[in-house]
Design a protein around this motif. Structure first.
Motif, PDB file in Angstrom:
ATOM      1  N   THR A  15     -23.605 -19.699  58.485  1.00 44.69           N
ATOM      2  CA  THR A  15     -24.053 -20.257  56.858  1.00 44.69           C
ATOM      3  C   THR A  15     -23.281 -19.298  55.970  1.00 44.69           C
ATOM      4  OG1 THR A  15     -25.955 -18.907  57.057  1.00 44.69           O
ATOM      5  CG2 THR A  15     -26.135 -21.265  58.114  1.00 44.69           C
ATOM      6  N   THR A  16     -22.574 -18.218  56.071  1.00 42.72           N
ATOM      7  CA  THR A  16     -22.122 -17.483  54.915  1.00 42.72           C
ATOM      8  C   THR A  16     -20.559 -18.334  54.581  1.00 42.72           C
ATOM      9  OG1 THR A  16     -20.872 -15.959  56.338  1.00 42.72           O
ATOM     10  CG2 THR A  16     -23.270 -15.558  55.855  1.00 42.72           C
ATOM     11  N   LEU A  17     -20.051 -19.018  55.721  1.00 37.58           N
ATOM     12  CA  LEU A  17     -18.927 -19.507  55.284  1.00 37.58           C
ATOM     13  C   LEU A  17     -19.079 -20.616  54.308  1.00 37.58           C
ATOM     14  CD1 LEU A  17     -17.467 -20.158  58.988  1.00 37.58           C
ATOM     15  CD2 LEU A  17     -16.702 -18.421  57.188  1.00 37.58           C
ATOM     16  N   PRO A  18     -18.026 -20.940  53.320  1.00 33.06           N
ATOM     17  CA  PRO A  18     -17.967 -21.766  52.440  1.00 33.06           C
ATOM     18  C   PRO A  18     -18.168 -23.429  52.820  1.00 33.06           C
ATOM     19  CG  PRO A  18     -15.947 -21.116  52.540  1.00 33.06           C
ATOM     20  CD  PRO A  18     -16.493 -20.518  53.429  1.00 33.06           C
ATOM     21  N   GLY A  19     -17.957 -23.762  53.953  1.00 35.22           N
ATOM     22  CA  GLY A  19     -17.971 -25.149  54.400  1.00 35.22           C
ATOM     23  C   GLY A  19     -17.133 -26.184  53.931  1.00 35.22           C
ATOM     24  N   PRO A  20     -17.189 -27.566  54.284  1.00 32.29           N
ATOM     25  CA  PRO A  20     -17.857 -27.891  55.168  1.00 32.29           C
ATOM     26  C   PRO A  20     -17.940 -27.596  56.740  1.00 32.29           C
ATOM     27  CG  PRO A  20     -16.156 -29.573  54.809  1.00 32.29           C
ATOM     28  CD  PRO A  20     -15.881 -28.190  54.011  1.00 32.29           C
ATOM     29  N   SER A  21     -16.901 -26.881  57.268  1.00 37.49           N
ATOM     30  CA  SER A  21     -16.692 -26.414  58.693  1.00 37.49           C
ATOM     31  C   SER A  21     -17.216 -25.434  58.840  1.00 37.49           C
ATOM     32  CB  SER A  21     -15.218 -26.537  58.967  1.00 37.49           C
ATOM     33  OG  SER A  21     -14.709 -27.910  58.856  1.00 37.49           O
ATOM     34  N   ARG A  22     -18.327 -25.048  59.499  1.00 38.10           N
ATOM     35  CA  ARG A  22     -19.093 -23.910  59.533  1.00 38.10           C
ATOM     36  C   ARG A  22     -19.380 -23.530  61.232  1.00 38.10           C
ATOM     37  NH1 ARG A  22     -23.841 -23.944  54.835  1.00 38.10           N
ATOM     38  NH2 ARG A  22     -22.218 -23.700  53.033  1.00 38.10           N
ATOM     39  N   LEU A  23     -18.999 -24.421  61.858  1.00 35.49           N
ATOM     40  CA  LEU A  23     -19.362 -24.381  63.299  1.00 35.49           C
ATOM     41  C   LEU A  23     -18.729 -23.360  64.118  1.00 35.49           C
ATOM     42  CD1 LEU A  23     -20.452 -27.198  65.487  1.00 35.49           C
ATOM     43  CD2 LEU A  23     -18.788 -25.583  66.512  1.00 35.49           C
ATOM     44  N   ILE A  24     -19.268 -22.434  64.673  1.00 34.97           N
ATOM     45  CA  ILE A  24     -18.338 -21.342  65.310  1.00 34.97           C
ATOM     46  C   ILE A  24     -18.497 -21.069  66.733  1.00 34.97           C
ATOM     47  CG2 ILE A  24     -18.185 -19.736  63.170  1.00 34.97           C
ATOM     48  CD1 ILE A  24     -20.557 -18.101  64.404  1.00 34.97           C
ATOM     49  N   ALA A  25     -19.436 -21.818  67.357  1.00 37.43           N
ATOM     50  CA  ALA A  25     -19.771 -21.751  68.798  1.00 37.43           C
ATOM     51  C   ALA A  25     -20.594 -22.997  69.216  1.00 37.43           C
ATOM     52  CB  ALA A  25     -20.426 -20.405  69.203  1.00 37.43           C
ATOM     53  N   PHE A  26     -20.219 -23.397  70.580  1.00 43.15           N
ATOM     54  CA  PHE A  26     -21.001 -24.509  70.987  1.00 43.15           C
ATOM     55  C   PHE A  26     -21.331 -24.276  72.430  1.00 43.15           C
ATOM     56  CE2 PHE A  26     -16.722 -25.809  71.867  1.00 43.15           C
ATOM     57  CZ  PHE A  26     -16.590 -26.288  73.197  1.00 43.15           C
ATOM     58  N   ARG A  27     -22.175 -25.062  73.066  1.00 42.05           N
ATOM     59  CA  ARG A  27     -22.539 -25.021  74.701  1.00 42.05           C
ATOM     60  C   ARG A  27     -22.962 -26.362  74.638  1.00 42.05           C
ATOM     61  NH1 ARG A  27     -21.523 -23.526  79.454  1.00 42.05           N
ATOM     62  NH2 ARG A  27     -22.255 -21.405  79.280  1.00 42.05           N
ATOM     63  N   THR A  28     -22.103 -27.205  75.328  1.00 43.05           N
ATOM     64  CA  THR A  28     -22.389 -28.705  75.543  1.00 43.05           C
ATOM     65  C   THR A  28     -22.697 -28.723  77.048  1.00 43.05           C
ATOM     66  OG1 THR A  28     -20.040 -29.013  76.220  1.00 43.05           O
ATOM     67  CG2 THR A  28     -20.582 -29.414  74.150  1.00 43.05           C
TER      68      THR A  28
END
Length: 214
Positions: free
Chosen positions: A52-65
């Motif tokens: 959430t410290t990133l300016p966005g809109p792309s802030r996703l840094i990890a996932f587990r599907t």
């Protein structure tokens, strides 16, 4: 994970899957990550982490599907494969791993209405590796699987690190393995038998694991 995350998850999947043995050896098809993300968002067992410290809109840094499997759904997929084929070599070997898991698992034998969670993919942005994000995602998925009534968790592990993690550190049981170099399938486009991974020797095997939750 929500439908709003699918594009970012798809892009991160395509970046990180190239580092996995199967992805590095066979490559990643355009749009493959989006397909994985769309399939994973159907059940409430996939998670993402944002910075959430990133300016966005792309802030996703990890996932587990992940997804939830049922005996009915697995039979429907088997019927579809019988009619339409596997699609490509990676899907063919992954389907083989599902067959090996089902041949040894007792989850659906004991309860035809049982549910099992399947880990599909994990991705962590390179800049955020080593911060425990994968562990957080795994914990969240396992807890959610129990909450929604899953009887077991299954995962296909393609790399040494994940095989060691599930087999030695997390108490998963090895249910089956396929030597990459010996795997063969009938290419639906050419009608010929192929060994698509005959030069993949590091690691030597693709493995499938299971852990009971009840």
């Amino acid at each position: 994970m929500t439908t709003a995350d699918t594009q970012e998850v798809g892009l991160l999947f395509e970046k990180t899957f190239r580092r996995e043995p199967l992805g590095e050896y066979h490559g990643v098809e355009p749009g493959e990550g989006t397909s994985v993300a769309q399939a994973s968002v159907q059940d409430p067992v996939s998670f993402v982490i944002e910075d959430t410290t990133l300016p966005g809109p792309s802030r996703l840094i990890a996932f587990r599907t992940s997804c939830i499997l049922s005996a009915e759904g697995l039979q429907a997929k088997k019927d579809k494969i019988a009619k339409q084929g596997h699609g490509d070599a990676i899907q063919a070997i992954l389907n083989r791993m599902t067959e090996l898991w089902l041949a040894k698992s007792t989850v659906f034998e004991k309860n035809p209405r049982a549910k099992a969670m399947k880990f599909i993919a994990l991705g962590v942005d390179t800049e955020y590796e080593g911060k425990g994000l994968a562990k957080e995602l795994l914990k969240a998925s396992m807890e959610k699987a129990k909450e929604v009534g899953c009887d077991a968790v299954t995962v296909v592990a393609s790399a040494f690190a994940t095989q060691h993690l599930f087999g030695n550190r997390l108490g998963f049981e090895l249910m089956g393995r396929v030597r990459y170099s010996e795997f063969s399938w009938i290419n639906e486009e050419t009608g010929k038998e192929e060994r698509p991974f005959e030069n993949l020797v590091n690691p030597e095997f693709l493995e499938v694991y299971e852990k009971k939750l009840v």
